[in-house]
Design an enzyme around this catalytic site. Structure first.
Site, PDB file in Angstrom:
ATOM      1  CE  LYS A 184      -0.988   8.474   9.135  1.00 52.97           C
ATOM      2  NZ  LYS A 184      -1.739   8.444   7.864  1.00 52.97           N
ATOM      3  CD1 TRP A 229     -10.525  10.858   3.133  1.00 50.72           C
ATOM      4  CD2 TRP A 229     -11.689   9.302   2.023  1.00 50.72           C
ATOM      5  NE1 TRP A 229     -10.403   9.668   3.828  1.00 50.72           N
ATOM      6  CE2 TRP A 229     -11.116   8.692   3.162  1.00 50.72           C
ATOM      7  CE3 TRP A 229     -12.469   8.515   1.174  1.00 50.72           C
ATOM      8  CZ2 TRP A 229     -11.287   7.342   3.472  1.00 50.72           C
ATOM      9  CZ3 TRP A 229     -12.635   7.162   1.486  1.00 50.72           C
ATOM     10  CH2 TRP A 229     -12.056   6.587   2.628  1.00 50.72           C
ATOM     11  NE  ARG A 262      -8.117  13.494   7.471  1.00 50.70           N
ATOM     12  CZ  ARG A 262      -7.719  12.898   6.363  1.00 50.70           C
ATOM     13  NH1 ARG A 262      -8.450  12.949   5.268  1.00 50.70           N
ATOM     14  NH2 ARG A 262      -6.579  12.249   6.326  1.00 50.70           N
ATOM     15  CE  LYS A 288      -6.170   2.895   8.911  1.00 51.99           C
ATOM     16  NZ  LYS A 288      -5.766   3.107   7.505  1.00 51.99           N
ATOM     17  CG  ASP A 316      -2.791  10.975   5.520  1.00 50.46           C
ATOM     18  OD1 ASP A 316      -1.789  10.433   6.007  1.00 50.46           O
ATOM     19  OD2 ASP A 316      -3.579  10.391   4.755  1.00 50.46           O
ATOM     20  CD  GLU A 326      -0.701   8.206   1.095  1.00 50.92           C
ATOM     21  OE1 GLU A 326      -0.136   7.811   2.129  1.00 50.92           O
ATOM     22  OE2 GLU A 326      -1.934   8.282   0.994  1.00 50.92           O
ATOM     23  CG  ASN A 380      -5.348  -0.069   5.915  1.00 50.84           C
ATOM     24  OD1 ASN A 380      -5.916   0.463   6.863  1.00 50.84           O
ATOM     25  ND2 ASN A 380      -4.847   0.619   4.907  1.00 50.84           N
ATOM     26  CD  GLU A 420      -3.102   0.883   2.121  1.00 52.35           C
ATOM     27  OE1 GLU A 420      -3.433  -0.287   2.378  1.00 52.35           O
ATOM     28  OE2 GLU A 420      -3.747   1.877   2.511  1.00 52.35           O
ATOM     29  NE  ARG A 421      -2.343   5.263  -0.077  1.00 52.94           N
ATOM     30  CZ  ARG A 421      -3.321   5.705  -0.868  1.00 52.94           C
ATOM     31  NH1 ARG A 421      -3.094   5.978  -2.140  1.00 52.94           N
ATOM     32  NH2 ARG A 421      -4.532   5.841  -0.403  1.00 52.94           N
ATOM     33  CD  GLU A 432      -7.612   6.341   6.228  1.00 55.61           C
ATOM     34  OE1 GLU A 432      -6.832   5.384   6.059  1.00 55.61           O
ATOM     35  OE2 GLU A 432      -7.440   7.459   5.723  1.00 55.61           O
TER      36      GLU A 432
END
Ligand code: BDP
Length: 715
Positions: free
Chosen positions: A375, A558, A351, A302, A380, A408, A225, A182-183, A306
């Site tokens: 983070k 988003w 957010r 996590k 993000d 990303e 994830n 992912e990414r 999401e």
């Protein structure tokens, strides 16, 4: 025959630098090309003795033999007798020689992972000593010593003490069991789950060695994830095989825990953390894991983020969830790294404010083996964000930093950007949590709030590309993360210089210009992507390219339009007291730099304020003109970076030279794309022309809006 051999040798010596694919990273160990230095080094390191007997010691011996011989162009071997040997490596418990050197005071400071490197005279002979309390500490010292030689430092009179201030220095792999990262922009995962545990790819050892050389001591093998199958015996056996390889390099394995695993693979109807059967299931599962991996590090989680399952699915808090897992790993000294990356669509709140609101009330409610992983910024991994307001705001909870090495939101593995500059910007930010000097770095290393455990994580940019990171300069971000995790006081300039010297050349005609563009590369990218505090205006979902017009997701936060809020009046997200008031989550002295539109640090102007197009900037230009100026400036700097690289041709092998050049050409093209698309779009609100003197966009806004990238990588 002799003559021909001579000619061949001469030809070899005269050819410019031989082609390299970049696989060797910063561990190239090429022959020292400065004859004088070479002579001194040969004199100082004629041989070595390594005391002890462990897999780590075997690694050290092999490393010294191979790397020193390559650097010094002659066989450097282990001597059976310490004197007259010139390099002595060991711990006081493994070596009488080391214990007789009276290094107790120095060694008392370096802990289990640090080391001392010191030049000594004993028995009338000069020796260099690498001493540590453990074999792993000695390994770190050996890599440091090799770095000194590789970067052409004086090693004749050393007196160095080095140890990490941060306990857990971890790479987070967002790698799935099907090897899709992912990414990830550098190929597929280096973990070949299908062939593990039987086939052990040599890449695993190379990976461990590279990480050990920069002091990284942990790796989360799997994606946040998470997949519950990771925790089945079939996969634990595979993870154990990797842990066995990493162990002698001082690297622990961690896994991501899917919160609903008890129901998904445990046959229990619930995964409620307060349910007895669920708790027992985790305890048994953890016991099983430790059978496979006796030094297992713990879980990264996590949860309720999401769409991932978490304790809130059962009406419980993040603390309830984290503590249940913490209790399960506690008997084995494991930790839980609980992520704070949470926000909910159902929540109408800005957010940027949600994580703070969720977690601050839980301060003091976590077990002592839980670290909250935050983070660097509140949104993000944007090209630039102010530091996350959670830093400094939960004094009773150890807080881990999560940086993202994979790019990303920063042009994938195509754009050259040296991230340690950005990491330092965050680490050196003052939270003012306990008055002036309460730097984020001090929150992270635990010194501000006197925590006994501390950590830092970098989301890896590694894949199975031959050069590991896709972009040859992506390696500098992996390297830089490790070096900063070891020593957050190192400057970005020092790290860049070390990396360049080891990875390319020690020639100052190369080092100096390349270092200079690396150090400005972050500002360059920010300027052509998201200047003045703009953020999250990338393509929806895949995050490739500019897409400030996007508004296609049902989920508001988003969409780029949610973040830039352009209208006929101005642009930017009002997070001041007149808006979402996210600024209130910072300590008063910290927010002072941002709260007023007139005095706000312009780097963050549009992050915190909705500003009129005609607002006068510090430069004297109005906001619209300044925005144009920044975007054009970013493109110019990208072009200059490419021009400088072109001049570096004589110093680099052709393979890496051409690779970097090709990518820089794409970067310039994409920088122009970013500039044109963003300015044409924002112009529909500002209604002002692009100032004269600037080249005009050669395509229309409609053209840019029509571009689609259904197969953009990493999504
Ligand atoms: C976002 C990524 C997503 C990650 C998420 C996370 O787009 O792929 O899963 O962060 O950090 O940046 O959990």
């Amino acid at each position: 025959m002799k003559k021909i051999k001579g000619i061949i040798l001469l030809l070899c010596l005269c050819t410019t630098v031989a082609a390299e694919d970049g696989h060797d990273l910063w561990l190239r160990f090429r022959l020292i090309d400065n004859p004088q230095l070479l002579a001194t080094y040969r004199n100082t390191v004629a041989g070595f003795v390594v005391y002890g007997n462990s897999p780590t010691i075997a690694i050290i011996k092999n490393e010294l033999n191979k790397s020193l011989s390559a650097l010094l162009g002659k066989a450097i071997k282990e001597n059976s007798n310490p004197i007259p040997s010139s390099l002595v490596v060991g711990t006081p418990s493994s070596s009488v020689v080391i214990s007789s050197l009276n290094l107790n005071e120095q060694l008392s400071k370096v802990g289990a992972e640090g080391f001392v490197i010191i030049s000594k005279t004993t028995g009338g002979k000069k020796i260099t000593v690498i001493a540590a309390n453990t074999d792993i500490g000695a390994l770190h010292g050996v890599f440091d010593f090799l770095r000194l030689i590789q970067t052409h430092q004086d090693i004749s009179n050393l007196n160095k003490i080095s140890f990490p201030k941060i306990d857990l220095r971890i790479l987070d792999h967002w790698d799935n069991l099907n090897r899709y990262v992912e990414r990830g922009y550098a190929g597929i995962s280096i973990w070949d789950w299908h062939k593990l545990p039987d086939y052990i790819d040599p890449i695993y050892t190379e990976y461990a060695r590279a990480n050990a050389s920069i002091g990284i001591n942990g790796t989360v093998l799997t994606n946040v994830n998470a997949n519950a199958l990771t925790l089945t015996s079939q996969y634990l056996e595979k993870a154990a095989a990797l842990a066995n390889i990493f162990r002698p390099y001082g690297i622990k394995v961690y896994l991501t825990a899917r919160f609903s695993a008890p129901s998904e693979i445990g046959g229990i109807s619930t995964s409620d953390p307060l349910n007895d059967s669920v708790q027992t299931w985790w305890k048994n599962k953890v016991q099983e894991i430790y059978k496979y991996i006796p030094d297992f590090g713990g879980f990264l989680v996590k949860a309720n983020s999401e769409g991932q399952p978490g304790p809130q699915n059962y009406g419980r808090t993040h603390a309830d969830g984290a503590n249940m897992l913490a209790d399960a790993v506690k008997p084995y000294h494991g930790v839980i790294m609980w992520r704070a990356f949470v926000y909910a669509n159902a929540n109408n709140e800005d957010r940027a404010k949600q994580a703070y609101e969720e977690f601050v009330p839980l301060d003091g409610k976590f077990r002592d083996n839980v670290l909250l992983q935050v983070k660097n910024g509140p949104i993000d991994f944007q090209p630039r964000e102010p530091f996350h307001p959670l830093f400094g705001s939960m004094p009773k909870t150890p807080m881990m930093m999560e940086f993202q090495l994979t790019q990303e939101y920063l042009g994938f593995a195509t754009h050259l950007v040296f991230l340690p500059v950005m990491f330092k910007e965050i680490l050196q930010s003052d939270t003012y949590a306990q008055g002036k000097g309460s730097y984020v770095a001090k929150v992270i290393d635990g010194s501000l709030d006197h925590h006994s455990i501390s950590g830092i994580a970098g989301v890896a940019n590694i894949g199975n590309d031959i050069n590991w990171t896709g972009h040859p300069f992506g390696q500098a971000n992996w390297y830089g993360f490790g070096r900063l995790a070891w020593d957050e006081d190192l400057s970005a300039a020092t790290i860049a210089e070390e990396w360049i010297r080891q990875t390319f050349s020690n020639d100052n005609a190369f080092v100096s210009p390349v270092k200079s563009f690396m150090l400005s590369s972050h500002e360059t990218l920010v300027n052509y992507m998201t200047p003045l505090g703009l953020h999250h205006i990338m393509g929806n979902g895949h995050h490739y390219g500019p897409s400030p017009w996007s508004n296609s997701f049902a989920r508001a936060d988003w969409n780029p339009v949610y973040f830039h809020r352009s209208d006929s009046m101005g642009i930017g997200f009002d997070r001041s007291a007149t808006g979402s008031n996210a600024i209130e989550q910072y300590f008063p002295e910290a927010r002072r730099a941002w709260e007023n539109t007139e005095t706000c640090d312009e780097k963050y102007l549009l992050w915190f304020h909705h500003v009129a197009w005609k607002h006068k900037m510090k430069s004297g230009r109005n906001l619209w003109e300044e925005l144009c100026y920044k975007y054009y400036n970013g493109v110019d700097s990208a072009r200059k970076m490419k021009d400088t690289w072109v001049k570096m041709k004589p110093y680099v092998d052709s393979e890496r030279f051409e690779h970097v050049l090709g990518l820089l050409e794409v970067q310039v093209k994409e920088a122009i794309w970013w500039r044109n698309a963003c300015l044409l779009y924002f112009q529909t609100f500002s209604k002002m022309p692009i100032p004269s003197g600037f080249e005009k966009p050669d395509k229309t806004l409609e053209y840019y809006e029509s571009l689609k990238f259904p197969y953009a990588p990493g999504n």
